[in-house]
Design an enzyme around this catalytic site. Structure first.
Site, PDB file in Angstrom:
ATOM      1  N   CYS A  12      -5.921   1.479   6.038  1.00  0.00           N
ATOM      2  CA  CYS A  12      -6.413   0.019   5.982  1.00  0.00           C
ATOM      3  C   CYS A  12      -6.522  -0.748   7.142  1.00  0.00           C
ATOM      4  CB  CYS A  12      -6.307  -0.697   5.208  1.00  0.00           C
ATOM      5  SG  CYS A  12      -4.866  -1.906   5.284  1.00  0.00           S
ATOM      6  N   HIS A  23       0.521  -1.481   0.006  1.00  0.00           N
ATOM      7  CA  HIS A  23      -0.067  -0.088   0.099  1.00  0.00           C
ATOM      8  C   HIS A  23       0.656   1.292  -0.274  1.00  0.00           C
ATOM      9  CE1 HIS A  23      -3.556  -2.431   2.013  1.00  0.00           C
ATOM     10  NE2 HIS A  23      -3.431  -2.859   0.447  1.00  0.00           N
ATOM     11  N   GLU A  79       1.323   3.730   2.086  1.00  0.00           N
ATOM     12  CA  GLU A  79       1.538   4.002   3.255  1.00  0.00           C
ATOM     13  C   GLU A  79       3.369   3.274   3.481  1.00  0.00           C
ATOM     14  OE1 GLU A  79      -1.314   3.503   2.113  1.00  0.00           O
ATOM     15  OE2 GLU A  79      -2.938   3.916   4.341  1.00  0.00           O
ATOM     16  N   CYS A 101      -2.078  -1.107   8.080  1.00  0.00           N
ATOM     17  CA  CYS A 101      -1.485   0.162   7.779  1.00  0.00           C
ATOM     18  C   CYS A 101      -1.324   0.967   9.005  1.00  0.00           C
ATOM     19  CB  CYS A 101      -2.030   0.841   6.122  1.00  0.00           C
ATOM     20  SG  CYS A 101      -1.366  -0.103   5.158  1.00  0.00           S
TER      21      CYS A 101
END
Lengths: 325, 184
Positions: free
Chosen positions: B96, B57, B59, B99
């Site tokens: 999410c 992701h 992040e 993260c």
């Protein structure tokens, strides 16, 4: 036995005054065809007593219904448990009709493990434990990813949470803050490698190896058809010594792992029941099944192989699976 | 939107640019920047398709840039923790659960996000990992952080919408067409 047009009213009333708790698979009403195209309806009034006089426990308001609709009560046997197969269900219906909902998902282990599966699950877990023990660090988690279709290990790895730190800053907390990032590394790297490899036994004990192997595998993948590899980790199992933290448990959701087996709960950070319970979060787009393996040293009094369903809602199964040697 | 400062909007605009970059590469369009002292020091965008790794992701991409850099610079664990405690994350979509947990373990100071993530969100939608009390640290060292949602949310959503209209070429074939075949 009753008039068909009364069925709806009667069933509504009976469900109010004498609900069939714990017998939700049993149909309240039974229809039997008679000669001449006619049919006969029977309805379950209430549970009979188990003592000699089985009529003693008919509630008063049920008795009133019997009287006012001129029903003729009789004792019938029904199946106590829902059918687990179509064949079983057909047998059940000879006694009294039940409903049958075949599992819409197919995950091995929900209905228990075969002796062979138990043995292989246990040996993979022992492998993970040995892997963790082989690490120089204290309280290290280890992971083994397995393709259960051919029982091959596709990747293994240990926590690398301290590997980049100078020795004096290493310490043996269970999961101190920054160390998780390494924890993440291992899981992410590990899971990735399994997602892009064709199944092959690749014993790896440290992150450097994982990364190197990954690169080789990336080259190798050109020669192997993409369709032969699963989407992410679909269908794969992971064996973990410790219950994963929230970050790693969610990473395994993202990677579509099929089953998680872990040995020890992590009461401070575990996300498969200890602090959070991701397998029960309905909104997530993937749900794995979680099993805890009780190792022989911590076996409860029962010594036999047992698979016990602790929680039956779909996608939220936590199974206790004490396994013996 | 009027309630967000121009600085906040400018930094979120950088995150949006990252998301647009992701969209160009057929990735789920989520982007982010990590900010220290008002300056973006790392950026990231979704790379899940490219890497075939569903955990890459935006992040994680940005965090890893900083971790690698600071480790190369020879910073200690404590110094890195100190650095992250001065950093803010600007991300187009609510982090999410994975993260959000990572950000909490790292001890990031604050998070600004665009649209909510009502399926996976770890900052209020599904779990509230940003609300852990820092004094007790009950979850193995995870810390809370302040969280502000709804910054340029409509831009973030319209990017996601344009992605889902074109579809994810790497996703497995849906099951429904099979059901249709069966009835044919």
């Amino acid at each position: 036995m009753m008039e068909p047009k009364l069925a709806n009213t009667l069933i509504r009333r009976l469900n109010q005054i004498a609900p069939l708790e714990n017998l939700r698979h049993v149909k309240r009403i039974r229809k039997r065809s008679l000669e001449g195209g006619k049919s006969q309806l029977s309805v379950i009034l209430c549970l009979a007593c188990e003592d000699d006089n089985q009529w003693n426990c008919v509630p008063e308001n049920v008795q009133e219904l019997v009287n006012s609709y001129q029903l003729s009560p009789f004792i019938a046997q029904v199946c106590k448990y829902a059918a687990s197969s179509k064949e079983e269900w057909e047998e059940q219906c000879k006694l009294w009709p039940t409903s049958y909902h075949p599992l819409t998902y197919n995950i091995d282990g929900i209905m228990g493990f075969s002796e062979e599966d138990s043995q292989s699950i246990f040996s993979f877990m022992k492998f993970a434990v040995e892997l963790a023990k082989s690490s120089k660090e204290l309280l290290v988690n280890a992971a083994v990813v397995v393709d259960p279709s051919n029982k091959q290990i596709t990747a293994t790895a240990c926590d690398q949470i301290n590997s980049w730190l100078p020795p004096e800053s290493k310490h043996g907390h269970l999961f101190p803050a920054l160390e998780h990032i390494g924890y993440e590394y291992y899981e992410v790297e590990d899971v990735q490698s399994s997602s892009i490899t064709s199944p092959a036994k690749r014993p790896m004990t440290n992150l450097t190896n994982v990364k190197n192997e990954d690169k080789q595998v990336l080259h190798a993948k050109d020669s192997c058809s993409i369709s032969e590899r699963p989407y992410l980790c679909t269908g794969y199992d992971i064996f973990l010594v410790w219950e994963p933290c929230t970050m790693c448990a969610m990473a395994l959701v993202h990677q579509r792992i099929r089953r998680i087996f872990y040995a020890f709960p992590n009461p401070k950070a575990g996300a498969l029941g200890s602090v959070h319970r991701l397998q029960g979060e309905k909104s997530l787009n993937h749900h794995y099944v979680v099993f805890r393996i009780l190792l022989p040293g911590e076996l409860p009094t029962t010594g036999d192989t047992v698979a016990e369903i602790a929680d039956k809602d779909v996608g939220a199964d936590t199974l206790q699976c004490p396994l013996t040697n | 939107m009027a309630s967000h400062s121009t600085d906040t909007l400018a930094l979120m605009e950088l995150a949006i640019q990252q998301a647009k970059d992701a969209l160009q590469f057929l990735e789920v369009p989520v982007g982010c920047v990590i900010v220290q002292d008002g300056k973006a020091i790392a950026s990231g965008r979704n790379r899940t398709s490219e890497t075939r790794n569903a955990t890459r992701h935006a992040e994680m991409e940005a965090i890893d840039i900083l971790l690698e850099q600071w480790q190369r610079d020879g910073l200690s664990e404590l110094e890195i923790a100190e650095k992250f405690s001065q950093c803010s994350l600007y991300v187009t979509c609510e982090p999410c659960i994975m993260c959000a947990a990572a950000l909490s373990i790292l001890g990031i100071k604050e998070v600004y996000y665009g649209c909510a993530n009502d399926k996976f969100g770890g900052c209020g939608s599904i779990l509230s990992l940003h609300l852990q009390s820092s004094s007790e640290q009950p979850h193995g060292g995870a810390k809370g952080f302040t969280c502000t949602g709804g910054v340029m949310a409509s831009e973030a959503v319209s990017l996601l919408r344009s992605f889902y209209e074109q579809g994810n070429p790497n996703a497995p074939k849906p099951h429904r067409p099979l059901a249709r075949q069966a009835t044919d």
